[in-house]
Design an enzyme around this catalytic site. Structure first.
Site, short mmCIF file in Angstrom:
data_model
loop_
_atom_site.label_atom_id
_atom_site.label_comp_id
_atom_site.label_asym_id
_atom_site.label_seq_id
_atom_site.Cartn_x
_atom_site.Cartn_y
_atom_site.Cartn_z
N GLU A 48 0.88 -1.17 0.00
CA GLU A 48 0.00 0.00 0.00
C GLU A 48 0.92 1.22 0.00
O GLU A 48 1.65 1.46 0.96
CB GLU A 48 -0.90 0.00 1.23
CG GLU A 48 -1.83 1.20 1.29
CD GLU A 48 -2.55 1.33 2.62
OE1 GLU A 48 -2.72 2.48 3.09
OE2 GLU A 48 -2.91 0.30 3.22
N CYS A 88 -4.07 7.27 5.65
CA CYS A 88 -3.88 6.90 4.25
C CYS A 88 -5.14 7.14 3.43
O CYS A 88 -5.08 7.18 2.20
CB CYS A 88 -3.44 5.44 4.14
SG CYS A 88 -4.51 4.27 5.00
#
Length: 506
Positions: free
Chosen positions: A245, A282
């Protein structure tokens, strides 16, 4: 040459707190991986694995005061936020224990021999098996839920894979405390403590992904760091899956009707979401398409009030603070970019939240304004003001892959009028929201936390029950005598597992 010390640092002051460990040498990384590889078969018993995961959750929850204190001292995220994160982390472990017990993740298929087919079918029995040692790279912004005891570790252990975690340098003391609790839980449930271990240091992280006994890796962090490790994983003599990620802009589109209906509410919600955790989530909404005109002006007025009322915050470390200040300064200096609330330095060790505005037409074609279409980690968002739906389409066509994409619509558009915009957003992200905010990722079976590159390097999720699939591979057994089959594939289904037999759910 002496090994480099690993210090715990207070981000509120920038001062070292204590030496926690030393950076692992290549030899020490090798020992950790080989130790994990040697005990991989001890995780074969699903009942033991489930008990271990629940035991780890129990020990983490029981040490809440110490864990939260350690994490707050190293991250400045605050006791309230960290207490919630610890509860989430324990819940993830328990959820994966349920996944292990239920057994559907094994994806068992049995097709009996059928000579009447063309070509004939032999007896085939398919199951998923663990890959082996998994390397986990801990995140900076979630010292618990995406770090040593977090989702990557929990899902890998649930799959039956031992784990070696490369701790994040922003919270080494928290990492050591958490791994000690996980190792204690392992021993308590009859497993060797080496089913999970931690190494420190940049070089150790590189050695880890290159180690021949490491079979897969999970990463949460920056595009630059993640891409370097991804390339290293692919360049090995035997390449391995790398589930990274890396970064996400998390675009938001506000329709003109939505802005007219509830612009003030949308502005306040956006301000709360993009400043949460000092903008270090995020899933922070980092880019917004909002209409020009009076309705959009009301939205911006509300956003201005919300952001202006947000106090200065501490970022995870001073390197990130410096990168944030440089990033917003470069973006604010671009032509036609305004800063209704100027993001910047809130003090010697803090940052103040803000947002930038730009005409959407500036982003419709490649140019210097492309920097506004890249993630800026910290409490800032970019609001692009559009004059037409064609401008929305033009800008969306230039966005990179994302974890999330959000559509804010009016009640009158819920009957299908906004379907076209939803179709445009869907290829951009792994999770598409309507009339919500992306900060906050529910740990649920239907969750998908991932997205097109650079959001992630694979199509998998790192949150939710299906995260376990990253650490498994399918194997088919053909015409194998019953006594030689794994118990999960035997005809009488002695373990009572869900499976499909001759195409039907059994």
């Amino acid at each position: 040459m002496a090994a480099a010390p690993v210090w715990s640092v207070d981000p509120r002051t920038g001062n070292p707190r204590e030496q926690v460990a030393v950076e692992a040498t290549a030899e020490e990384v090798d020992r950790a991986v080989r130790a994990a590889h040697a005990v991989r078969d001890t995780l074969a018993d699903r009942t033991v694995r489930a008990a271990f995961l629940r035991g780890a959750a129990e020990l983490l929850a029981g040490a809440e005061e110490h864990v939260v204190e350690a994490a707050d001292a190293e991250t400045a995220l605050g006791p309230a936020r960290l207490t919630g994160e610890l509860a989430r982390t324990a819940a993830q472990l328990r959820a994966f224990a349920e996944v292990v017990e239920e057994g559907a993740y094994l994806d068992i298929h049995i097709d009996h021999e059928d000579g009447g087919r063309t070509p004939p079918w032999p007896d085939l029995r398919r199951i998923k098996v663990p890959l082996g040692v998994v390397a986990v790279y801990a995140a900076s912004n979630f010292p618990l839920a995406f770090s040593v005891p977090g989702g990557d570790t929990a899902s890998a252990l649930a799959a039956g894979c031992p784990v070696v975690v490369k701790a994040h340098p922003d919270h080494p003391a928290t990492s050591e405390l958490c791994v000690s609790l996980l190792r204690r839980a392992a021993v308590r449930h009859g497993l060797p403590e080496d089913v999970v271990s931690v190494v420190h240091g940049f070089d150790a992280g590189v050695e880890l992904v290159r180690h021949p006994l490491v079979t897969a890796a999970g990463f949460t962090g920056s595009v630059r760091g993640g891409r370097a490790l991804f390339d290293a994983a692919a360049a090995r003599p035997v390449p391995i899956p790398f589930h990274g990620e890396l970064g996400s802009l998390n675009p938001v589109v506000v329709t003109e009707a939505a802005a007219a209906e509830r612009g003030e509410q949308i502005g306040a919600g956006l301000g709360g979401s993009m400043t949460m955790g000092s903008g270090q989530f995020c899933t922070k909404p980092g880019f917004v398409l909002a209409p020009s005109g009076e309705a959009g002006d009301r939205l911006l007025k509300s956003l201005t009030a919300t952001v202006s009322d947000t106090g200065a915050g501490v970022m995870l470390d001073h390197r990130m603070r410096d990168a944030f200040l440089k990033g917003v300064a470069e973006r604010a200096a671009l032509p036609e970019v305004d800063a209704p609330v100027t993001p910047g330095a809130g003090g010697e060790h803090t940052v103040s939240a803000g947002f930038l505005t730009v005409p959407a037409r500036r982003l419709a074609e490649a140019g210097p304004h492309d920097a506004l279409l890249e993630e800026c980690f910290g409490p800032v968002t970019v609001v692009a003001r559009y004059d037409s739906e064609d401008e929305i389409t033009a800008v969306l066509s230039r966005l990179p892959g994302n974890l999330t994409a959000t559509l804010q619509i009016a009640a009158e558009e819920a009957d299908g009028a906004a379907a076209g915009l939803l179709r445009e957003l869907t290829p951009l992200a792994g999770r598409v929201l309507v009339n919500g905010w992306p900060t906050g990722v529910a740990v649920a079976p239907a969750q998908h936390h991932g997205g097109p590159y650079p959001a992630t390097t694979s199509t998998s999720t790192s949150v939710g029950a299906t995260a376990v699939e990253r650490w498994l591979r399918p194997v088919s057994y053909q015409s194998v005598p019953e006594a030689l089959l794994p118990p999960e594939l035997r005809e009488d289904n002695p373990l009572g597992l869900p499976r499909r037999v001759d195409g039907r759910r059994a």
